[in-house]
Design a protein around this motif. Structure first.
Motif, PDB file in Angstrom:
ATOM      1  N   ALA A   1      42.055  38.366  42.609  1.00  0.00           N
ATOM      2  CA  ALA A   1      42.604  38.648  41.281  1.00  0.00           C
ATOM      3  C   ALA A   1      41.743  39.680  40.579  1.00  0.00           C
ATOM      4  O   ALA A   1      40.549  39.863  40.900  1.00  0.00           O
ATOM      5  N   LEU A   2      42.360  40.359  39.607  1.00  0.00           N
ATOM      6  CA  LEU A   2      41.673  41.271  38.703  1.00  0.00           C
ATOM      7  C   LEU A   2      41.671  40.670  37.307  1.00  0.00           C
ATOM      8  O   LEU A   2      42.645  40.034  36.892  1.00  0.00           O
ATOM      9  N   TYR A   3      40.587  40.895  36.571  1.00  0.00           N
ATOM     10  CA  TYR A   3      40.486  40.435  35.194  1.00  0.00           C
ATOM     11  C   TYR A   3      40.226  41.650  34.308  1.00  0.00           C
ATOM     12  O   TYR A   3      39.257  42.390  34.508  1.00  0.00           O
ATOM     13  N   LEU A   4      41.131  41.868  33.364  1.00  0.00           N
ATOM     14  CA  LEU A   4      41.140  43.080  32.553  1.00  0.00           C
ATOM     15  C   LEU A   4      40.732  42.735  31.131  1.00  0.00           C
ATOM     16  O   LEU A   4      41.313  41.840  30.507  1.00  0.00           O
ATOM     17  N   GLY A   5      39.732  43.442  30.621  1.00  0.00           N
ATOM     18  CA  GLY A   5      39.269  43.233  29.258  1.00  0.00           C
ATOM     19  C   GLY A   5      39.795  44.316  28.331  1.00  0.00           C
ATOM     20  O   GLY A   5      39.552  45.507  28.543  1.00  0.00           O
ATOM     21  N   THR A   6      40.550  43.911  27.305  1.00  0.00           N
ATOM     22  CA  THR A   6      41.136  44.846  26.346  1.00  0.00           C
ATOM     23  C   THR A   6      40.819  44.373  24.928  1.00  0.00           C
ATOM     24  O   THR A   6      40.256  43.288  24.713  1.00  0.00           O
TER      25      THR A   6
ATOM     26  N   PRO B   1      50.015  48.109  27.677  1.00  0.00           N
ATOM     27  CA  PRO B   1      50.334  48.796  26.416  1.00  0.00           C
ATOM     28  C   PRO B   1      49.113  49.293  25.654  1.00  0.00           C
ATOM     29  O   PRO B   1      49.252  49.987  24.655  1.00  0.00           O
ATOM     30  N   PHE B   2      47.870  48.939  26.098  1.00  0.00           N
ATOM     31  CA  PHE B   2      46.667  49.326  25.369  1.00  0.00           C
ATOM     32  C   PHE B   2      45.565  49.669  26.363  1.00  0.00           C
ATOM     33  O   PHE B   2      45.630  49.325  27.550  1.00  0.00           O
ATOM     34  N   GLY B   3      44.546  50.364  25.847  1.00  0.00           N
ATOM     35  CA  GLY B   3      43.447  50.794  26.698  1.00  0.00           C
ATOM     36  C   GLY B   3      42.648  49.626  27.245  1.00  0.00           C
ATOM     37  O   GLY B   3      42.604  48.533  26.662  1.00  0.00           O
ATOM     38  N   ILE B   4      41.976  49.848  28.367  1.00  0.00           N
ATOM     39  CA  ILE B   4      41.229  48.801  29.061  1.00  0.00           C
ATOM     40  C   ILE B   4      39.742  49.134  28.978  1.00  0.00           C
ATOM     41  O   ILE B   4      39.310  50.219  29.368  1.00  0.00           O
ATOM     42  N   GLU B   5      38.955  48.173  28.466  1.00  0.00           N
ATOM     43  CA  GLU B   5      37.534  48.388  28.245  1.00  0.00           C
ATOM     44  C   GLU B   5      36.685  48.035  29.466  1.00  0.00           C
ATOM     45  O   GLU B   5      35.696  48.696  29.749  1.00  0.00           O
ATOM     46  N   SER B   6      37.052  46.972  30.169  1.00  0.00           N
ATOM     47  CA  SER B   6      36.199  46.495  31.262  1.00  0.00           C
ATOM     48  C   SER B   6      37.058  45.841  32.334  1.00  0.00           C
ATOM     49  O   SER B   6      38.242  45.556  32.133  1.00  0.00           O
ATOM     50  N   LEU B   7      36.405  45.579  33.472  1.00  0.00           N
ATOM     51  CA  LEU B   7      37.109  45.082  34.647  1.00  0.00           C
ATOM     52  C   LEU B   7      36.192  44.147  35.417  1.00  0.00           C
ATOM     53  O   LEU B   7      34.988  44.388  35.536  1.00  0.00           O
ATOM     54  N   ALA B   8      36.751  43.047  35.928  1.00  0.00           N
ATOM     55  CA  ALA B   8      36.038  42.136  36.821  1.00  0.00           C
ATOM     56  C   ALA B   8      36.928  41.843  38.022  1.00  0.00           C
ATOM     57  O   ALA B   8      38.141  41.686  37.877  1.00  0.00           O
ATOM     58  N   LEU B   9      36.318  41.769  39.190  1.00  0.00           N
ATOM     59  CA  LEU B   9      37.045  41.555  40.438  1.00  0.00           C
ATOM     60  C   LEU B   9      36.598  40.246  41.062  1.00  0.00           C
ATOM     61  O   LEU B   9      35.394  39.967  41.158  1.00  0.00           O
ATOM     62  N   ASP B  10      37.561  39.434  41.466  1.00  0.00           N
ATOM     63  CA  ASP B  10      37.257  38.183  42.145  1.00  0.00           C
ATOM     64  C   ASP B  10      36.461  38.465  43.417  1.00  0.00           C
ATOM     65  O   ASP B  10      36.742  39.431  44.129  1.00  0.00           O
ATOM     66  N   PRO B  11      35.436  37.644  43.731  1.00  0.00           N
ATOM     67  CA  PRO B  11      34.622  37.906  44.923  1.00  0.00           C
ATOM     68  C   PRO B  11      35.421  37.948  46.216  1.00  0.00           C
ATOM     69  O   PRO B  11      35.023  38.619  47.173  1.00  0.00           O
ATOM     70  N   ALA B  12      36.557  37.245  46.263  1.00  0.00           N
ATOM     71  CA  ALA B  12      37.407  37.243  47.457  1.00  0.00           C
ATOM     72  C   ALA B  12      38.608  38.173  47.297  1.00  0.00           C
ATOM     73  O   ALA B  12      39.575  38.071  48.080  1.00  0.00           O
ATOM     74  N   ASP B  13      38.590  39.058  46.306  1.00  0.00           N
ATOM     75  CA  ASP B  13      39.669  40.025  46.065  1.00  0.00           C
ATOM     76  C   ASP B  13      41.012  39.347  45.827  1.00  0.00           C
ATOM     77  O   ASP B  13      42.059  39.848  46.244  1.00  0.00           O
TER      78      ASP B  13
ATOM     79  N   SER C   1      34.552  43.379  25.400  1.00  0.00           N
ATOM     80  CA  SER C   1      33.746  44.571  25.661  1.00  0.00           C
ATOM     81  C   SER C   1      33.220  44.609  27.096  1.00  0.00           C
ATOM     82  O   SER C   1      33.181  45.674  27.717  1.00  0.00           O
ATOM     83  N   VAL C   2      32.797  43.459  27.654  1.00  0.00           N
ATOM     84  CA  VAL C   2      32.230  43.402  29.003  1.00  0.00           C
ATOM     85  C   VAL C   2      32.744  42.153  29.701  1.00  0.00           C
ATOM     86  O   VAL C   2      32.893  41.095  29.067  1.00  0.00           O
ATOM     87  N   LEU C   3      33.007  42.259  31.008  1.00  0.00           N
ATOM     88  CA  LEU C   3      33.420  41.117  31.837  1.00  0.00           C
ATOM     89  C   LEU C   3      32.514  40.996  33.053  1.00  0.00           C
ATOM     90  O   LEU C   3      32.004  41.999  33.569  1.00  0.00           O
ATOM     91  N   ASN C   4      32.338  39.757  33.495  1.00  0.00           N
ATOM     92  CA  ASN C   4      31.660  39.500  34.762  1.00  0.00           C
ATOM     93  C   ASN C   4      32.167  38.169  35.289  1.00  0.00           C
ATOM     94  O   ASN C   4      32.794  37.399  34.551  1.00  0.00           O
TER      95      ASN C   4
END
Length: 543
Positions: free
Chosen positions: A269-274, A255-267, A340-343
């Motif tokens: 899961a995704l982690y979405l920063g809003t 429902p809202f814009g996505i600022e950042s993205l992090a990807l699990d090293p083994a693919d 704002s940022v994910l890692n």
């Protein structure tokens, strides 16, 4: 081996440890945009100075790290994104193993401007290899090298994601992209590429995840399908590798814009920063019972699947199957903040969440508990702004650090030289013949192998010199004249009598006289042939 953490805000920078309370401050570190800092090996940190045509260099090498600026690199104009194309971590030459030393610089440095211009420098010499004026129509938001530096991926506020071939950016005056993706309708804020290896995109099996202000997450398969010489979105092609187009696998909406993205090293899961918080999207989605669905399973058409993401607080867990049938997925909120940022750490268990208030929350993914919170080390009362960069890297303290410092700080005696070459402002002209340039670089550090007998001169200089002294020197000439092999003999105790020694000496003198006679004869023949050729040459000139 320890995992270090670097995070920056708009006017501060810090180097910390993920698993301890160690933290140090980077002085005079001002950054205006995301993805504007990059580590160069495990020794240096490059930071694009805000509103200035400068790149600040910091030394972050373990116990030798410094808080002050190590070096300032002037550049033609202010840049907002940085990326390096690293050398391979190890090579294999004729069966022997090599590893790059800590002091070796990466191959290329890439930087972008607010107007969408892309600069490419060769770091070991400082030469400006190319400038792409209109890589994007608007500001580039991120640059990343993939597949061991063979390809470069860029995203921009023009809502496009472009894949380049690195060799084209370096060698061609007008490089053409491998593929252009413009499915997003608003600026692309971040992207991630899955961990994959291969000779090219076709066989790598890599996946590209992109997020945008248009409230969507899109996943593409980069093992692209043939499109008769034209990219999926109409891009041209220069090689066989470029005659392909990415395939859209799935689209996820929020429902809202996505600022950042992090990807699990083994693919996994995704982690979405809003602005509403950080959400975890499992790519292997569990339904009721023991059923697990792979959300990235390719579909028969190229349109991809469409899913709508629902917060777990608003959804009914017992209705997961029916919601999935309607294209709705339940996601979990990891942390409630304006992200704002994910890692993510190397082992995939800890998520680093940077917010708009300037702090980083080190959060355990499984329990969703904050292990600790990192804040800038500053006594200033001014607002630090949001977190702009989070970088993680592993560092191993060993004896090579001292050797590294010696090799990078000395040349021709004790004269000090710059650790990083000055970045040139004018493009290097590749068309000039015999226009060579020097590169201070060590190809590799050999690992001693019992089967090959290779000895590394950097780690065992005595053994290396002993090996050289035992090697045989062979001088060979053409078979028509003479062939001589010099042999070095070491005698422990002379056992010959005086008469025998005289006989041996006489035989050696005779052999030497024969060799001198053979050399004289060969020289006379060569001289006669040379005079004859010179006379013929003069006759041709006089005609």
């Amino acid at each position: 081996m320890d995992e270090q953490l670097i995070f920056t805000t708009h006017n501060t920078g810090s180097v910390a440890n993920v698993h301890s309370f160690e933290q140090s401050n980077l002085r005079q570190c001002t950054i205006s945009s995301k993805n504007s800092a990059v580590t160069v090996g495990n020794q240096y940190l490059f930071v694009a100075q805000a509103k200035k045509a400068l790149i600040n260099v910091y030394n972050i090498a373990g116990a030798h790290k410094r808080e002050s600026i190590e070096q300032r690199l002037p550049i033609p104009e202010a840049v907002n994104c940085l990326e390096v194309v690293n050398n391979s971590n190890g090579v294999n030459v004729n069966g022997s193993s090599h590893t790059l030393g800590h002091f070796n610089l990466p191959y290329l440095l890439l930087a972008s401007t607010a107007s969408g211009k892309l600069y490419i420098w060769e770091l070991n010499s400082g030469l400006l290899l190319n400038v792409k004026p209109m890589a994007h129509y608007q500001t580039i938001t991120k640059i990343q090298s993939i597949l061991n530096g063979k390809y470069i991926v860029t995203s921009g506020k023009d809502s496009r994601v472009i894949i380049w071939q690195t060799v084209d950016l370096v060698t061609m005056e007008e490089p053409k992209p491998v593929a252009i993706i413009h499915d997003h309708t608003l600026p692309v804020t971040d992207f991630q590429v899955s961990n994959a290896t291969g000779e090219n995109l076709v066989v790598s099996g890599a996946k590209l995840f992109t997020v945008s202000d248009d409230c969507t997450v899109r996943c593409y398969n980069l093992a692209m399908n043939p499109t008769n010489g034209v990219g999926k979105n109409g891009s041209g092609s220069a090689t066989n590798d470029q005659q392909l187009g990415p395939t859209l696998i799935a689209t996820f909406t929020l429902p809202f814009g996505i600022e950042s993205l992090a990807l699990d090293p083994a693919d996994r899961a995704l982690y979405l920063g809003t602005k509403e918080g950080c959400y975890a999207l499992p790519l292997y989605y569990k339904l009721n019972g023991n059923q697990v669905v792979n959300l990235l399973q390719p579909s028969s058409d190229n349109k991809g699947k469409l899913y709508s993401l629902i917060d777990s607080v608003l959804a009914n867990e017992s209705e997961r199957n029916s919601l999935y049938t309607m294209g709705q997925l339940i996601v979990t909120k990891v942390l409630d903040c304006d992200v704002s940022v994910l890692n993510i750490t190397m082992d995939g268990t800890t998520l680093l969440i940077g917010d708009k208030l300037g702090k980083v929350s080190v959060t355990e993914i499984y329990s969703r508990q904050i292990l600790k919170t990192l804040q800038p080390l500053s006594t200033s009362q001014e607002a630090h702004g949001g977190v702009t960069n989070i970088i993680t890297y592993c560092y191993t303290a060993d004896s090579n650090d001292k050797l590294s410092s010696m090799l990078t700080n000395s040349h021709h005696g004790n004269a000090a030289v710059q650790k990083i070459p000055t970045l040139q402002r004018s493009i290097y002209d590749k068309r000039q013949q015999n226009d060579y340039h020097d590169i201070w670089y060590q190809i590799g550090q050999e690992i001693e192998d019992e089967t090959t007998g290779i000895i590394n001169p950097l780690t065992n200089s005595t053994g290396y010199m002993s090996q050289l002294s035992q090697q045989e020197t062979v001088f060979a000439t053409s078979k028509d004249h003479y062939s001589h092999t010099s042999i070095v003999k070491v005698a422990e105790t002379p056992v010959e009598t005086s008469d025998n020694a005289a006989v041996v000496e006489t035989d050696e003198m005779a052999q030497l006289k024969e060799q001198v006679k053979s050399l004289t004869s060969a020289y006379t023949e060569l001289r006669t042939l040379h005079e004859k050729l010179y006379e013929d040459h003069q006759q041709l000139l006089n005609q």
